[in-house]
Enzyme design. Sequence first.
Site, PDB file in Angstrom:
ATOM      1  N   HIS A 134      37.215  63.342  37.317  1.00 11.03           N
ATOM      2  CA  HIS A 134      36.968  64.787  37.351  1.00 11.03           C
ATOM      3  C   HIS A 134      38.186  65.579  37.806  1.00 11.03           C
ATOM      4  CE1 HIS A 134      32.977  62.942  37.556  1.00 11.03           C
ATOM      5  NE2 HIS A 134      32.497  64.058  37.049  1.00 11.03           N
ATOM      6  N   GLU A 181      27.483  67.992  25.789  1.00 12.50           N
ATOM      7  CA  GLU A 181      28.674  68.762  25.397  1.00 12.50           C
ATOM      8  C   GLU A 181      28.920  68.713  23.892  1.00 12.50           C
ATOM      9  OE1 GLU A 181      28.873  68.532  29.662  1.00 12.50           O
ATOM     10  OE2 GLU A 181      28.555  66.974  28.154  1.00 12.50           O
TER      11      GLU A 181
END
Length: 374
Positions: free
Chosen positions: A173, A104
């Site tokens: 998450h 990322e």
Amino acid sequence: MAASAAALRHLGPLGARLARLPPPGRAAGRLQQQRRGIRLSAPAPIQVTVRDALNQALDEELERDERVFLLGEEVAQYDGAYKISRGLWKKYGDKRVIDTPISEMGFTGIAVGAAMAGLRPVCEFMTFNFSMQAIDQVINSAAKTCYMSSGTIAVPIVFRGPNGASAGVAAQHSQCFAAWYGHCPGLKVVSPWSSEDAKGLLKASIRDDNPVVMLENELLYGVPFEMSEQAQSKDFIVPIGKAKIERPGTQVTLVSHSRPVGHCLEAAAVLAKEGVECEVINLRTIRPMDIETVEASVVKTNHLVTVEGGWPQFGVGAEICARIMEGSAFNYLDAPAVRVTGADVPMPYAKILEDNCLPQVKDIIFAVKKTLNI
């Protein structure tokens, strides 16, 4: 056509009558309906899932502007982890739809640099929980560069992907990043609920010259919503910074964003059967927040309940309550504002605990009755 009419008139009275008939086809049918005084209704809205609405927006903006490109993990050959980019790699090729490594920080840095160089990247995070790996690029590079360059360097980039709790994906998450990114000047932050929200806000975000964080919800991707004929147009956008009143009401204002908007509407429908009329506001944009729409509603209803999936401390609801308290609408409140939020704990994995950590319809109904003292 004129020659045909003339030939028919040679047939006598019958030919003259035939010549006056409208031409065959749909236009003729509509003409006959109008002559008979039948009112023609507008085309009915169609059902479009949030996934397909996002796909339409990406397709239309990639086609409209050659500077737009999409990058992220599995967005190209696999059609996206959630199939948002389905068919786009085959249509636009490797230079416009780019698969990246699982890094990322790396691909977000590439996207920010491309935006500084004049392109318009759409950077997809498989989930915004992974954006923490790249938060330096989002905050320090994308959000602050325009200010630090005295406005000489624009960073027209969109960071998008699923945000907040999904189902059974536990603590790492399931976070909502609305308050995280909404806290930072230099960013615009949008949070769609319906298919029209998703399509219109994504198109507006891509066309904006500022960095925009678009917080979607995974559990909404497969949900169909009615999409009006106007929203099906390639020119349709939803203005950033403008909330929408999803249901008018007179007794209490419910303010929410993303998936909890649907919970608010369900709660409002239940309460309506008990004689309580709720006004439901879909924020659509977290930053800049349309506090004027909220204030106008509070002035009318005299009561306020905010609903969000994120944690309570320093959350979106806390900001709304503070802004109402600081403004003139505070004088119209007949009871303290009430917040309905996620539980102040990391998200548990067990389903029954997960359900109890997220705002449910029953929680909203309870909060409304509390603020109305009923």
